[in-house]
Design a protein around this motif. Structure first.
Motif, PDB file in Angstrom:
ATOM      1  N   ASN A 198       6.732   8.695  -5.908  1.00  0.00           N
ATOM      2  CA  ASN A 198       7.922   8.197  -5.080  1.00  0.00           C
ATOM      3  C   ASN A 198       8.570   7.323  -6.051  1.00  0.00           C
ATOM      4  O   ASN A 198       8.530   6.142  -6.053  1.00  0.00           O
ATOM      5  CB  ASN A 198       7.282   7.363  -3.875  1.00  0.00           C
ATOM      6  CG  ASN A 198       6.704   8.282  -2.968  1.00  0.00           C
ATOM      7  OD1 ASN A 198       7.171   9.507  -2.997  1.00  0.00           O
ATOM      8  ND2 ASN A 198       5.806   7.885  -2.163  1.00  0.00           N
ATOM      9  N   ARG A 223       7.815   1.843 -12.045  1.00  0.00           N
ATOM     10  CA  ARG A 223       6.617   1.746 -11.800  1.00  0.00           C
ATOM     11  C   ARG A 223       5.791   3.110 -12.405  1.00  0.00           C
ATOM     12  O   ARG A 223       6.253   4.098 -12.400  1.00  0.00           O
ATOM     13  CB  ARG A 223       6.124   1.855 -10.176  1.00  0.00           C
ATOM     14  CG  ARG A 223       6.645   0.852  -9.558  1.00  0.00           C
ATOM     15  CD  ARG A 223       6.713   0.905  -8.080  1.00  0.00           C
ATOM     16  NE  ARG A 223       7.659  -0.103  -7.444  1.00  0.00           N
ATOM     17  CZ  ARG A 223       8.320  -0.204  -6.443  1.00  0.00           C
ATOM     18  NH1 ARG A 223       7.505   0.832  -5.541  1.00  0.00           N
ATOM     19  NH2 ARG A 223       8.891  -1.077  -5.882  1.00  0.00           N
ATOM     20  N   ARG A 239      11.878   9.776  -2.788  1.00  0.00           N
ATOM     21  CA  ARG A 239      10.544  10.449  -2.212  1.00  0.00           C
ATOM     22  C   ARG A 239      10.114  11.673  -2.826  1.00  0.00           C
ATOM     23  O   ARG A 239      10.756  12.701  -2.855  1.00  0.00           O
ATOM     24  CB  ARG A 239      10.707  10.746  -0.592  1.00  0.00           C
ATOM     25  CG  ARG A 239       9.514  10.903  -0.021  1.00  0.00           C
ATOM     26  CD  ARG A 239       8.636   9.846   0.151  1.00  0.00           C
ATOM     27  NE  ARG A 239       7.681   9.712   0.957  1.00  0.00           N
ATOM     28  CZ  ARG A 239       6.713   8.690   1.411  1.00  0.00           C
ATOM     29  NH1 ARG A 239       6.888   7.561   1.133  1.00  0.00           N
ATOM     30  NH2 ARG A 239       5.716   9.200   2.018  1.00  0.00           N
ATOM     31  N   ILE A 292       8.148  12.270   5.438  1.00  0.00           N
ATOM     32  CA  ILE A 292       9.576  11.972   4.809  1.00  0.00           C
ATOM     33  C   ILE A 292       9.758  13.308   3.879  1.00  0.00           C
ATOM     34  O   ILE A 292       8.866  13.355   2.870  1.00  0.00           O
ATOM     35  CB  ILE A 292       9.390  10.712   4.150  1.00  0.00           C
ATOM     36  CG1 ILE A 292       9.078   9.685   5.229  1.00  0.00           C
ATOM     37  CG2 ILE A 292      10.929  10.533   3.354  1.00  0.00           C
ATOM     38  CD1 ILE A 292       9.036   8.262   4.493  1.00  0.00           C
ATOM     39  N   MET A 343      15.141   5.009  -4.885  1.00  0.00           N
ATOM     40  CA  MET A 343      13.997   5.304  -4.448  1.00  0.00           C
ATOM     41  C   MET A 343      14.067   6.680  -4.297  1.00  0.00           C
ATOM     42  O   MET A 343      14.824   7.079  -3.568  1.00  0.00           O
ATOM     43  CB  MET A 343      13.264   4.348  -3.464  1.00  0.00           C
ATOM     44  CG  MET A 343      12.942   3.057  -3.810  1.00  0.00           C
ATOM     45  SD  MET A 343      12.713   2.102  -2.115  1.00  0.00           S
ATOM     46  CE  MET A 343      11.378   2.896  -1.501  1.00  0.00           C
ATOM     47  N   GLU A 389       7.381   0.415   1.658  1.00  0.00           N
ATOM     48  CA  GLU A 389       8.587   0.451   1.116  1.00  0.00           C
ATOM     49  C   GLU A 389       9.347   1.493   1.848  1.00  0.00           C
ATOM     50  O   GLU A 389      10.635   1.504   2.098  1.00  0.00           O
ATOM     51  CB  GLU A 389       8.686   0.423  -0.169  1.00  0.00           C
ATOM     52  CG  GLU A 389       9.473  -0.341  -0.987  1.00  0.00           C
ATOM     53  CD  GLU A 389       9.241  -0.094  -2.435  1.00  0.00           C
ATOM     54  OE1 GLU A 389      10.099  -0.642  -3.344  1.00  0.00           O
ATOM     55  OE2 GLU A 389       8.558   0.615  -2.698  1.00  0.00           O
ATOM     56  N   TRP A 390       8.535   2.466   2.279  1.00  0.00           N
ATOM     57  CA  TRP A 390       9.134   3.636   2.780  1.00  0.00           C
ATOM     58  C   TRP A 390       9.075   4.012   4.491  1.00  0.00           C
ATOM     59  O   TRP A 390       9.689   4.976   4.852  1.00  0.00           O
ATOM     60  CB  TRP A 390       8.524   4.944   2.130  1.00  0.00           C
ATOM     61  CG  TRP A 390       9.162   5.120   0.845  1.00  0.00           C
ATOM     62  CD1 TRP A 390       8.234   4.910  -0.350  1.00  0.00           C
ATOM     63  CD2 TRP A 390      10.003   6.036   0.527  1.00  0.00           C
ATOM     64  NE1 TRP A 390       8.934   5.228  -1.420  1.00  0.00           N
ATOM     65  CE2 TRP A 390       9.931   6.137  -0.971  1.00  0.00           C
ATOM     66  CE3 TRP A 390      11.160   6.741   1.286  1.00  0.00           C
ATOM     67  CZ2 TRP A 390      11.133   6.740  -1.833  1.00  0.00           C
ATOM     68  CZ3 TRP A 390      12.040   7.357   0.520  1.00  0.00           C
ATOM     69  CH2 TRP A 390      12.213   7.371  -0.808  1.00  0.00           C
ATOM     70  N   GLU A 391       8.850   2.787   5.199  1.00  0.00           N
ATOM     71  CA  GLU A 391       8.821   2.911   6.479  1.00  0.00           C
ATOM     72  C   GLU A 391      10.181   2.878   6.868  1.00  0.00           C
ATOM     73  O   GLU A 391      11.176   2.454   6.161  1.00  0.00           O
ATOM     74  CB  GLU A 391       8.489   1.450   7.015  1.00  0.00           C
ATOM     75  CG  GLU A 391       6.824   1.496   6.974  1.00  0.00           C
ATOM     76  CD  GLU A 391       6.461   0.052   7.735  1.00  0.00           C
ATOM     77  OE1 GLU A 391       5.345   0.130   8.330  1.00  0.00           O
ATOM     78  OE2 GLU A 391       6.876  -1.111   7.361  1.00  0.00           O
ATOM     79  N   VAL A 394       0.280   2.805  -9.847  1.00  0.00           N
ATOM     80  CA  VAL A 394       1.463   2.099  -9.466  1.00  0.00           C
ATOM     81  C   VAL A 394       1.553   0.583 -10.266  1.00  0.00           C
ATOM     82  O   VAL A 394       0.892  -0.125  -9.909  1.00  0.00           O
ATOM     83  CB  VAL A 394       1.588   1.746  -8.163  1.00  0.00           C
ATOM     84  CG1 VAL A 394       3.048   1.041  -7.895  1.00  0.00           C
ATOM     85  CG2 VAL A 394       1.373   2.899  -7.121  1.00  0.00           C
ATOM     86  N   SER A 424       3.820  -0.502  -1.899  1.00  0.00           N
ATOM     87  CA  SER A 424       4.432   1.046  -2.107  1.00  0.00           C
ATOM     88  C   SER A 424       4.568   1.947  -0.938  1.00  0.00           C
ATOM     89  O   SER A 424       5.582   2.695  -0.745  1.00  0.00           O
ATOM     90  CB  SER A 424       3.472   1.884  -3.308  1.00  0.00           C
ATOM     91  OG  SER A 424       3.444   0.856  -4.228  1.00  0.00           O
ATOM     92  N   ARG A 467      18.970   0.480  -2.225  1.00  0.00           N
ATOM     93  CA  ARG A 467      19.194  -0.769  -1.786  1.00  0.00           C
ATOM     94  C   ARG A 467      20.055  -1.900  -2.699  1.00  0.00           C
ATOM     95  O   ARG A 467      19.951  -1.536  -3.859  1.00  0.00           O
ATOM     96  CB  ARG A 467      17.753  -1.605  -1.535  1.00  0.00           C
ATOM     97  CG  ARG A 467      17.014  -1.213  -0.349  1.00  0.00           C
ATOM     98  CD  ARG A 467      15.674  -2.167  -0.483  1.00  0.00           C
ATOM     99  NE  ARG A 467      16.072  -3.412   0.176  1.00  0.00           N
ATOM    100  CZ  ARG A 467      14.961  -4.233   0.364  1.00  0.00           C
ATOM    101  NH1 ARG A 467      13.958  -4.010  -0.032  1.00  0.00           N
ATOM    102  NH2 ARG A 467      15.428  -5.430   1.291  1.00  0.00           N
ATOM    103  N   ARG A 482      16.466   6.509  -1.359  1.00  0.00           N
ATOM    104  CA  ARG A 482      16.852   5.238  -0.744  1.00  0.00           C
ATOM    105  C   ARG A 482      17.407   4.445  -1.663  1.00  0.00           C
ATOM    106  O   ARG A 482      17.376   4.552  -2.921  1.00  0.00           O
ATOM    107  CB  ARG A 482      15.541   4.761  -0.284  1.00  0.00           C
ATOM    108  CG  ARG A 482      14.693   5.215   0.747  1.00  0.00           C
ATOM    109  CD  ARG A 482      14.827   4.475   2.203  1.00  0.00           C
ATOM    110  NE  ARG A 482      14.322   5.281   3.182  1.00  0.00           N
ATOM    111  CZ  ARG A 482      13.292   5.028   3.810  1.00  0.00           C
ATOM    112  NH1 ARG A 482      12.758   3.921   3.357  1.00  0.00           N
ATOM    113  NH2 ARG A 482      12.405   5.679   4.885  1.00  0.00           N
TER     114      ARG A 482
END
Lengths: 325, 280
Positions: free
Chosen positions: B243, B127, B197, B172, B195, A323-325, B78, A320, B180, B178
């Motif tokens: 997140n 999650r 943040r 962030i 995703m 994943e945000w790197e 999670v 978790s 994908r 995000r």
């Protein structure tokens, strides 16, 4: 209704193979403080150096049988006063710790230092509260206890039992450490350092500057698999700074031995790097979290106690985060 | 008065305030309006179902809908949950929405996923936070208006990982998106992951000293478009993990980009456009 009988046994044992160092071992049996099934709570302390005593908690999960005695604890005695480092996972353990202090000195207890927020380190706090006693912790510890404390009380009820949970009081620190702070026990100074998120959000180390002895809290695990509840990357980036602390030996938060510093970090570093590499590879491959978890850290299985109890959640937390790197 | 014959439609016609209230405080309504409190070990599902789907009949959906989740929730903060719909090939109904409920959580209604017609979504993974031993329910609403429920038991592991309120590490910004894309499967569907943040604060934690609740701040709505076509709408609650992550299958329509728009319960809006090529 319930009376507590403490018996203190003093005996000398040979400590540290190959060295002629003798240690005083205080075994304390607490009878009648817990439900019958909890048996007696025994708390053994080992003298590490002049004025420094440690207790090795069980390498185990919290159960009614061990009353949450699963974390390592410390006692430091100065010329004027005493500090304890962490209080164990129940009020019974905290009481046994206080009795152990009384077994080695009549000096007043001045500081109760909590290395972080987890129940096995703070649930004994109530037993040590009293006039003249100051609780000390990371500047994030009060907020962390507020946010997570009620959940801990709820989630540890099955593991500790209703009676033991009923005794617990969440006592936040009154003296907060931001950066570093020195505590003086009279002829003995303790350097407290508050760290950014690593094992938890509120990790604090305690360094006896005179004895070069480090109480690392859960920033150091030995034998007991490390637990990631703060930041994996944060922890890894902290290791060089920890290694630079001027210590010769360390008491880990978990693991029943004193280890040389900074070599004590080697196993933990290898584990954390393994988790990081595996999680990054799974994320890059597009593997969903649930499918990735069994593969993260797998090469470390067999090298740690309680691996199956904590590795899946470490893997989840690492995935978790990364994943945000 | 028109009848509201679908939970998604019912949900979408509620005022924003009422929606927020339901997503944040379903359990609270039960506790305060249910008259005599039910025993702690009573199954909360019948009352929850009646509240979330008032006047509706829920049929056994275990053949149409699967919930994948670990029996033991390793990290209470999670817990991966995947919802899969498995309509037989000769069944021409479509799944209109899926409602995810975590029975024992303080706010059981975790999310309502509204699937656009023709989206081809047959799998949604997210999650969630799990506070206790609990059943997780998923209720699929089909295009004929029927409701089908499936359940799965999850055991929260307790331990030191609290299900809420970790500080956001790093810098962030909240609301960062995000996106994908994953390779196509054998049936021509692809998978995408959105995703956000966001701390997704529950607002349920009481400050033990001030006795005040920390105000809730959670991702409330997300919409995902493929080109010009609406793909998926998500109404989220506080049981979704920090997140928030949503990974779902879909049928590509040739659109060149994806557009994600969202808002949290404080009114903060966030959005992003993700070209197909760069998102993979």
């Amino acid at each position: 209704m319930i009376c507590c009988l403490a018996t203190v046994l003093l005996k000398c044992i040979l400590y540290q193979r190959g060295r002629a160092a003798f240690a005083v071992v205080v075994t304390l049996a607490l009878a009648g403080c817990l439900p019958a099934r909890a048996q007696d709570t025994r708390l053994t302390i080992v003298k590490i150096a002049d004025g420094i005593y440690v207790h090795f908690g069980n390498v185990a999960l919290t159960t009614p049988g061990n009353a949450g005695d699963i974390a390592n604890l410390g006692i430091v005695v100065g010329h004027d006063a005493v500090a304890v480092i962490d209080t164990g996972g129940s009020v019974a353990v905290g009481k046994a710790l206080l009795a152990a202090v009384r077994g080695v000195t009549a000096l007043p207890l001045r500081y109760v230092i909590n290395t972080h927020e987890h129940p096995d380190h703070v649930f004994g706090n109530a037993a040590l509260a009293g006039p003249g006693v100051t609780f000390v912790g990371h500047h994030n510890l009060p907020a962390s206890l507020r946010a997570h404390g009620p959940f801990y009380l709820h989630s540890f009820r099955p593991a500790l039992g209703d009676a033991a949970i009923g005794q617990v009081r969440l006592i936040p620190p009154a003296l907060l450490v931001d950066g570093s702070k020195e505590l003086d026990l009279g002829g003995r100074k303790l350097l407290l350092t508050a760290w950014p998120p690593a094992h938890s959000d509120c990790d604090l180390t305690v360094l006896d500057e005179q004895a070069h002895f480090l109480f690392a809290g859960d920033l150091v695990f030995l034998d007991h698999v490390p637990v990631i509840d703060g930041s994996l990357n944060g922890w890894l980036s902290l290791l060089p700074r920890l290694a630079a602390l001027p210590a010769d030996r360390v008491l880990p938060g978990h693991g029943q031995r004193i280890a040389p510093w900074p070599q004590a970090l080697d196993d933990e570093r290898r584990y954390l790097l393994s988790i990081q590499a595996d999680a990054r590879r799974m994320i890059a491959a597009g593997t969903p979290l649930a499918e990735a978890v069994p593969f993260i850290g797998r090469s470390e299985r067999g090298r740690w106690q309680l691996f199956d109890d904590y590795n899946p959640r470490n893997a989840t937390a690492a995935f978790s985060e990364l994943e945000w790197e | 008065m028109q009848t509201i014959n679908s939970p998604a439609a019912w949900f979408s016609r509620l005022s924003p305030g009422r929606r927020r209230f339901l997503l944040a405080f379903t359990g609270g309504i039960l506790a305060t309006s249910g008259g005599k409190a039910a025993p702690a070990d009573a199954d909360p599902w019948p009352a929850l179902a009646g509240q979330i789907f008032p006047g509706k009949t829920l049929q056994d959906g275990s053949a149409l809908l699967a919930i994948d989740a670990p029996y033991r929730a390793e990290d209470a903060a999670v817990v991966p949950v995947t919802l899969r719909t498995i309509l037989p090939a000769d069944d021409h109904r479509q799944v209109r929405s899926i409602t995810l409920v975590i029975d024992a959580n303080p706010s059981p209604l975790a999310a309502v996923f509204t699937l656009a017609p023709g989206s081809g979504i047959d799998r949604i993974a997210t999650r969630v936070r799990v506070d206790d031993y609990t059943n997780i329910h998923a209720v699929a609403e089909l295009s004929d208006g029927t409701l089908w429920a499936a359940a799965r038991f999850v055991k929260a592991s307790g331990g030191c990982s609290a299900p809420a309120l970790k500080p956001v590490a790093g810098d962030i910004p909240i609301g960062t998106l995000r996106f994908r894309l994953f390779p196509a499967g054998e049936d021509g569907r692809r998978e995408a992951q959105v995703m956000v943040r966001h701390p997704n604060y529950s607002g349920m934690q009481m400050d033990q000293i001030s006795r005040l609740y920390i105000p809730a701040d959670f991702v409330q709505t997300l919409t995902v478009r493929q080109g010009d076509d609406l793909l998926l709408t998500i109404a989220g609650g506080i049981s979704i993990s920090e997140n928030p992550s949503f990974r779902f299958s879909f049928r590509p329509n040739g659109g060149k980009s994806f557009r994600v728009e969202g808002a949290d319960s404080t009114g903060k809006r966030f959005s992003g456009t993700f070209p197909v090529d760069s998102a993979a």
